[in-house]
Design an enzyme around this catalytic site. Structure first.
Site, PDB file in Angstrom:
ATOM      1  N   ARG A 111     -10.293  75.763   7.161  1.00 54.43           N
ATOM      2  CA  ARG A 111      -8.881  75.358   7.025  1.00 54.43           C
ATOM      3  C   ARG A 111      -7.965  76.258   7.868  1.00 54.43           C
ATOM      4  NH1 ARG A 111     -12.018  72.503   4.989  1.00 54.43           N
ATOM      5  NH2 ARG A 111     -11.943  71.621   2.887  1.00 54.43           N
ATOM      6  N   SER A 167      -5.156  70.268  -1.943  1.00 50.20           N
ATOM      7  CA  SER A 167      -5.574  71.598  -2.409  1.00 50.20           C
ATOM      8  C   SER A 167      -4.534  72.619  -1.995  1.00 50.20           C
ATOM      9  CB  SER A 167      -6.908  71.993  -1.782  1.00 50.20           C
ATOM     10  OG  SER A 167      -7.862  71.008  -2.011  1.00 50.20           O
ATOM     11  N   GLU A 223      -3.958  77.558   0.943  1.00 49.76           N
ATOM     12  CA  GLU A 223      -4.387  76.714   2.061  1.00 49.76           C
ATOM     13  C   GLU A 223      -3.127  76.097   2.690  1.00 49.76           C
ATOM     14  OE1 GLU A 223      -7.637  73.912   1.202  1.00 49.76           O
ATOM     15  OE2 GLU A 223      -6.473  72.438   2.314  1.00 49.76           O
TER      16      GLU A 223
END
Ligand code: NAP
Length: 338
Positions: free
Chosen positions: A166, A238, A334
Site C-alpha cells: 500500500r 481499510s 493506510e
C-alpha cells in the site's frame, strides 16, 4: 479551455469520508500545460499542493491551507502487447471499479481480484492497491507523470515507482510534487484465476473452472457483504495497514493470544490481520460522536453523518493506542491524513 482555479472550496463532495473541510485553492487540471500555469502562478508559489483523485483514500483532518489539484485526465486505449501481456493506457481520472468491470465484461481479464475498490486509476498506483492476493504492482507497466521540479512529463517504469505494501514514491514528499496523468497496465494474455485467499476459494468452490466473470462476481459479493458503500456511509476502506512483525514477536503474541490471525511472509516475518487486533480490543462497532468503527469490519472507520475530520482522526488515534497497549503493535494508517 482555460484553467479552472477557485478559492475557499468545500471538499465535502470530493472525499469518501464526506468530511466538510475546505481547500484555500482548488484546481481541476486536464493536461500538463495547466499544471505549468499553476506552477508559474505567484499566488500559489509558496503553498503546499495536495493531489486528489476521487478522494477515496484521504482523510482531511482539517482545512487545507494550500492548493488541491484534482486530476481530470480521461481515456482508455490499447497500447500493444509485450512479454505475454496486452498493454492498456488509461487516463488517471478514470474510475478504477468501472475500468475493472468493463475489462472483464469485454473479455480482457486480469484485474478481477481488484474489483469494486473505489477510487481513480491514478490513486490505484499511489496506493498500490491490493486485495485477494493480487497487487496492482503485478499488473502495472508504467506511468506518465508531470514533475514540478522540471515542469516536464516523464515516463516511469513500474520498477521506478517504489511500489510496496500500500505504498509508492507518490505517497512520499521526497522528489517533489509529481502528478500521475496516465497509467499503462499489463493484462495477462494467458489468464488463470488467482484463488489463494481462502474466502475467495470458498466463494468459488462450486465451480470446477471459474471464468474471469465468476471471479469478478465472487470478489464483488465478498466485498459487498463486509464493506460499506461510501455513497451510503462515509469511509475509505481499510483505514490501517496490516502490521508486519518479526518471528520472535509473532511467537510471543501467539503464546499470549492463541487465536491470533497471522500469515507468514517472505524473510521469516509475519503479517497480522489488523482487523482481528482491533476486534480483539472490543472496538468493533464503537461509536464516538459521529465517527465509528464499522460493525462488520473493524479495519474500516466510518462517518455516521456529519463527523469532522478531527473526530475521525481522534477515533483512529484511540484505536492505535488501544491496540498498542494490548498487543505492543503499532497500526500505521493506510489512508493518507491531510
Ligand atoms: P480477511 O479475508 O478477513 O483477511 C484478513 C487479512 O488477512 C487480510 O487483510 C489479508 O491481508 C490477510 N489474508 C487473508 N488470507 C490471506 C492469505 N491467503 N495470504 C496472505 N494474507 C491473507 O480480509 P478482508 O478484510 O475481508 O479483505 C479481503 C481482501 O480485500 C484483502 O486482501 C484486503 O487487503 C482487501 N481489502 C482492501 C481494502 C482496502 O481499503 N485497502 C479494503 C477491504 C479489503 P492483505 O490485506 O494483505 O491481503
Amino acid at each position: 479551455m482555460s484553467l479552472i482555479l477557485q478559492q475557499a472550496v468545500s471538499l465535502k463532495s470530493c472525499n469518501a469520508f464526506g468530511v466538510d473541510a475546505r481547500a484555500a485553492w482548488f484546481a481541476r487540471i486536464r493536461d500538463p500545460s495547466e499544471l505549468q500555469q499553476l506552477r508559474d502562478d505567484p499566488r500559489l508559489r509558496a503553498l503546499p499542493w495536495y493531489i486528489l483523485g476521487a478522494g477515496s483514500n484521504t482523510l482531511f483532518a482539517g482545512d487545507f491551507p494550500g492548493l488541491v489539484v484534482n486530476v481530470g485526465v480521461a481515456g482508455i486505449a490499447e497500447a500493444g502487447a509485450r512479454d505475454g501481456a496486452r498493454l492498456l493506457r488509461v487516463g488517471a481520472s478514470e474510475s478504477w471499479p468501472a475500468l475493472v468491470e468493463s475489462l472483464v465484461r469485454g473479455g480482457r481479464p486480469g484485474l478481477e481480484n481488484l474489483a469494486l475498490i473505489p477510487g481513480s486509476v491514478g490513486a490505484a498506483v499511489v496506493q498500490n492497491i491490493g486485495a485477494y492476493g493480487l497487487e496492482l504492482a503485478e499488473r502495472l507497466h508504467s506511468v506518465e507523470v508531470w514533475e514540478a521540479a522540471t515542469g516536464k512529463v516523464r515516463t516511469l517504469g513500474v520498477e521506478e515507482c517504489g511500489l510496496g505494501y500500500r505504498d509508492s514514491i507518490f505517497k512520499r514528499a521526497a522528489g517533489g510534487i509529481r502528478v500521475i496523468l496516465q497509467v499503462t497496465l499489463r493484462l495477462p494474455i494467458q489468464w488463470q484465476p488467482l484463488m489463494g485467499y481462502a474466502e475467495l476459494a470458498r466463494e468459488l468452490a462450486a465451480l470446477a473452472h471459474p471464468a474471469p466473470i465468476d471471479v469478478f462476481h465472487a470478489v464483488c459479493a465478498l466485498r459487498r457483504r463486509k464493506l460499506p458503500d461510501p455513497a451510503q456511509l462515509g469511509n475509505v476502506g481499510s483505514f490501517f495497514k496490516n502490521p508486519i512483525v518479526s518471528r520472535g514477536q509473532h511467537q510471543e503474541l501467539l503464546t499470549r493470544h492463541p487465536s491470533l490471525v497471522s500469515y507468514p511472509m517472505a524473510g521469516g516475518r509475519f503479517k497480522l490481520a489488523a482487523g482481528w487486533l482491533i476486534e480483539a480490543c472490543g472496538l468493533r462497532g464503537v461509536v464516538r460522536g459521529a465517527a465509528g468503527v464499522y460493525e462488520r469490519q473493524a479495519l474500516v472507520l466510518v462517518n455516521h453523518g456529519g463527523a469532522s475530520g478531527r473526530e475521525i482522526l481522534a477515533l483512529a488515534r484511540e484505536v492505535q493506542e488501544t491496540v498498542a497497549a494490548r498487543f505492543g503493535v503499532h497500526l500505521e494508517p493506510e489512508a493518507v491524513i491531510v
